[in-house]
Scaffold this motif. Sequence first.
Motif, PDB file in Angstrom:
ATOM      1  N   SER B  22       0.828  -1.203   0.000  1.00 24.17           N
ATOM      2  CA  SER B  22       0.000   0.000   0.000  1.00 24.17           C
ATOM      3  C   SER B  22       0.863   1.254   0.000  1.00 24.17           C
ATOM      4  O   SER B  22       1.919   1.303   0.651  1.00 24.17           O
ATOM      5  CB  SER B  22      -0.903  -0.003   1.237  1.00 24.17           C
ATOM      6  OG  SER B  22      -1.561   1.238   1.396  1.00 24.17           O
ATOM      7  N   CYS B  23       0.417   2.286  -0.718  1.00 16.71           N
ATOM      8  CA  CYS B  23       1.055   3.592  -0.694  1.00 16.71           C
ATOM      9  C   CYS B  23      -0.032   4.657  -0.753  1.00 16.71           C
ATOM     10  O   CYS B  23      -0.830   4.687  -1.700  1.00 16.71           O
ATOM     11  CB  CYS B  23       2.015   3.761  -1.861  1.00 16.71           C
ATOM     12  SG  CYS B  23       2.778   5.399  -1.906  1.00 16.71           S
ATOM     13  N   GLU B  24      -0.069   5.501   0.274  1.00 17.39           N
ATOM     14  CA  GLU B  24      -1.055   6.577   0.349  1.00 17.39           C
ATOM     15  C   GLU B  24      -0.331   7.890   0.599  1.00 17.39           C
ATOM     16  O   GLU B  24       0.583   7.951   1.404  1.00 17.39           O
ATOM     17  CB  GLU B  24      -2.023   6.328   1.515  1.00 17.39           C
ATOM     18  CG  GLU B  24      -2.764   5.009   1.465  1.00 17.39           C
ATOM     19  CD  GLU B  24      -3.982   5.051   0.577  1.00 17.39           C
ATOM     20  OE1 GLU B  24      -4.582   6.133   0.428  1.00 17.39           O
ATOM     21  OE2 GLU B  24      -4.354   3.994   0.029  1.00 17.39           O
ATOM     22  N   GLN B  25      -0.779   8.951  -0.094  1.00 15.09           N
ATOM     23  CA  GLN B  25      -0.175  10.269   0.132  1.00 15.09           C
ATOM     24  C   GLN B  25      -1.273  11.328   0.322  1.00 15.09           C
ATOM     25  O   GLN B  25      -2.320  11.248  -0.310  1.00 15.09           O
ATOM     26  CB  GLN B  25       0.760  10.659  -1.031  1.00 15.09           C
ATOM     27  CG  GLN B  25       0.136  10.627  -2.411  1.00 15.09           C
ATOM     28  CD  GLN B  25      -0.269  11.967  -2.966  1.00 15.09           C
ATOM     29  OE1 GLN B  25      -0.172  13.003  -2.295  1.00 15.09           O
ATOM     30  NE2 GLN B  25      -0.759  11.961  -4.201  1.00 15.09           N
ATOM     31  N   ASN B  26      -0.984  12.266   1.204  1.00 13.31           N
ATOM     32  CA  ASN B  26      -1.919  13.374   1.429  1.00 13.31           C
ATOM     33  C   ASN B  26      -1.263  14.706   1.101  1.00 13.31           C
ATOM     34  O   ASN B  26      -1.557  15.733   1.710  1.00 13.31           O
ATOM     35  CB  ASN B  26      -2.454  13.350   2.862  1.00 13.31           C
ATOM     36  CG  ASN B  26      -1.350  13.478   3.902  1.00 13.31           C
ATOM     37  OD1 ASN B  26      -0.178  13.661   3.552  1.00 13.31           O
ATOM     38  ND2 ASN B  26      -1.711  13.387   5.158  1.00 13.31           N
ATOM     39  N   LEU B  27      -0.348  14.663   0.135  1.00 12.98           N
ATOM     40  CA  LEU B  27       0.372  15.861  -0.293  1.00 12.98           C
ATOM     41  C   LEU B  27      -0.301  16.526  -1.488  1.00 12.98           C
ATOM     42  O   LEU B  27       0.201  17.536  -1.992  1.00 12.98           O
ATOM     43  CB  LEU B  27       1.813  15.466  -0.660  1.00 12.98           C
ATOM     44  CG  LEU B  27       2.627  14.873   0.486  1.00 12.98           C
ATOM     45  CD1 LEU B  27       3.919  14.264  -0.044  1.00 12.98           C
ATOM     46  CD2 LEU B  27       2.922  15.940   1.525  1.00 12.98           C
TER      47      LEU B  27
END
Lengths: 113, 113
Positions: B22-27
């Motif tokens: 999994s890879c999640e970003q909030n940028l």
Amino acid sequence: GDSVTQMEGPVTLSEEAFLTINCTYTATGYPSLFWYVQYPGEGLQLLLKATKADDKGSNKGFEATYRKETTSFHLEKGSVQVSDSAVYFCALSEGEYGNKLVFGAGTILRVKS
Amino acid sequence: DGGITQSPKYLFRKEGQNVTLSCEQNLNHDAMYWYRQDPGQGLRLIYYSQIVNDFQKGDIAEGYSVSREKKESFPLTVTSAQKNPTAFYLCASSSPGGKNIQYFGAGTRLSVL
């Protein structure tokens, strides 16, 4: 294709010694150049960058100058600390939008107290 | 805090099994990347995505698959066709106006049982 060549490590220095890690590149265009640092078990962090010839990137006492004539981007620091022990990666940007990175193999730095 | 979150930190795969990282970003970054890191080697690009619902193969895409259904998420599946999956996997993201700077997650270490 584009490529990056770094000096092989590990580099072992005593605290307060001068550091140089050599990096040369091959590129068809005018890439941006980067140094990233990786501490044990972690991802990479941007250390510094330069976007055009003769630019000098600097951060936390580290610096590197974009030398187009020698296609180099050597990393230097005047006085290393034990906390600088890490793996250092030189990279360049490529691709139509310059948003793909090509990395060197990385250089392990060990600093002894 | 803005950043990139990779999970799990450690993952074990049985032979013949598919596993998903999994890879999640909030940028709020448009572009996302997956790299593979092997000891003594630099990072090698597996897949990248410049925008939602679009992705391209990198240098070593064989045995891997990705999806990009949401801007924030870019999962990587290591399929049974990848015969040597043991490595450290790093996810990164960047923005078009971000001067080619990529920001990295902390990585997932995949091992084969």
